[in-house]
Design a protein around this motif. Sequence first.
Motif, PDB file in Angstrom:
ATOM      1  N   HIS A  40       0.888  -1.051  -0.111  1.00 52.22           N
ATOM      2  CA  HIS A  40      -0.324   0.110   0.057  1.00 52.22           C
ATOM      3  C   HIS A  40       0.881   1.181  -0.117  1.00 52.22           C
ATOM      4  CE1 HIS A  40      -2.947  -3.076   0.810  1.00 52.22           C
ATOM      5  NE2 HIS A  40      -2.227  -3.421   1.741  1.00 52.22           N
ATOM      6  N   GLU A  54      -2.684   0.308   7.874  1.00 50.36           N
ATOM      7  CA  GLU A  54      -1.686  -0.738   7.501  1.00 50.36           C
ATOM      8  C   GLU A  54      -0.378  -0.347   6.752  1.00 50.36           C
ATOM      9  OE1 GLU A  54      -3.261  -3.386   4.901  1.00 50.36           O
ATOM     10  OE2 GLU A  54      -1.526  -4.820   4.530  1.00 50.36           O
ATOM     11  N   HIS A 109       2.479  -7.034   5.195  1.00 46.58           N
ATOM     12  CA  HIS A 109       1.188  -6.641   5.187  1.00 46.58           C
ATOM     13  C   HIS A 109       0.808  -6.689   6.518  1.00 46.58           C
ATOM     14  CE1 HIS A 109       0.206  -5.798   0.730  1.00 46.58           C
ATOM     15  NE2 HIS A 109       1.533  -6.623   0.628  1.00 46.58           N
ATOM     16  N   CYS A 110      -0.614  -6.131   6.610  1.00 45.53           N
ATOM     17  CA  CYS A 110      -1.218  -6.478   8.086  1.00 45.53           C
ATOM     18  C   CYS A 110      -2.623  -6.914   7.415  1.00 45.53           C
ATOM     19  CB  CYS A 110      -1.464  -5.444   8.984  1.00 45.53           C
ATOM     20  SG  CYS A 110       0.226  -4.808   9.533  1.00 45.53           S
ATOM     21  N   GLU A 143      -6.077  -8.012  -0.923  1.00 42.53           N
ATOM     22  CA  GLU A 143      -4.725  -7.528  -0.997  1.00 42.53           C
ATOM     23  C   GLU A 143      -4.686  -7.103  -2.531  1.00 42.53           C
ATOM     24  OE1 GLU A 143      -3.032  -6.368   1.167  1.00 42.53           O
ATOM     25  OE2 GLU A 143      -2.947  -7.803   2.849  1.00 42.53           O
TER      26      GLU A 143
HETATM   27 ZN   LIG Z   1      -2.135  -5.304   2.547  1.00 43.41          ZN
END
Ligand SMILES: [Zn+2]
Length: 368
Positions: A40, A54, A109-110, A143
């Motif tokens: 992101h 995130e 990522h989260c 995602e």
């Molecule tokens: Zn992500």
Amino acid sequence: MKRDKSYVLAILIPFLLMGFVETSIAQRNQTFTVVLDPGHGGRDPGAVGAISKEKDIVLSIAKKVGKKINANHSDVKVVYTRSTDKFVPLIERPRIAHKAKAQLFISLHCNALDRRRTSPQGVETYILGLHRSDDNLEVAKKENSVIEYEENYETKYQGFNPNEPESYIIFEFMSNKFLEQSLDFATLTQHELVNGAKRTNRNVRQAGFLVLRETGMPSVLIELGYISNRAEEKYLNSEQGQNTLANSIYNAFTEYKKEYDKRNKYAISGNADQEATSDSNLYASDSSDSSSQTEYKIQFLTAPRKYNAGSRVFKGLDNVEYYIDGNTYKYTYGSSKDEQSLYPLLREVKTKFRDAFIVEFRNGRRIK
Ligand SMILES: [Zn+2]
């Protein structure tokens, strides 16, 4: 006064020069490149929690990982897909890795789950492949949906619709020659995150992540925790939490790099950038005329022992071959100089062995 200054300079200059020489030597010896890909950024916040986003968490952790690698591995070059809060189109991320001729791609990522009141917590490490469960598909959908932030994403991603399960069929028969190495790194990472950082284990998984599809190198995507879980979000934002997670990824990297170096020592001369296992040999090999050529086979089974031809474990497959890799026997089926011509056979083998995939041999040696 004046004399004092020149005295200081006279002492400093040799050290400054040494520093310069050392850096240039280190740069020349950087034989391994790792790409850190904080997900992101910019107008795409990623998952949003109660107190954080995130995009900020993963950028901060990526930098900590990179810093640690830089400090301890002089032969490794660290490349970031972004090092600031900016938007990077998904398609650009593997391109950056390609351009850098990287050996490993790590996407950070989260996770988030908003449809339940109490969110789960824990870490998941993904490698590319077809999802085995709806949960995994949901993570990939979330995602991948970042491409909707991009103009003309339908054309750019050849009609891929991140929200349509049908779009994910392309991941089923895709050949992935970096599957084994990706799995190696994913396993090391998950192990470190669970045993080192003491995070809840949500396992190594497979799903169709667009960002991993085009990298052309061993690649993983790590979901570092659930931002939708209050306690875990707090941990993900704490200095101690971020340092612990970064350390775990760093430890996994160090372990992976050690294995990589061991394998690379035996690289075939003239193919220094390719890795080969040192002790693999072919069974029933009739390739005297093709000994200097590339050959593809379908690997469908790995076992600690040797099975005889016709064994029930082969589920009726005839003319099975094997090679030895470390302490394991790896069983293959079929053979062709053209990778694509094996696809119909792969489809067939996959009905018996779901995890079958195509492997490459050069000069009778397995190329990883
Ligand atoms: Zn992500």
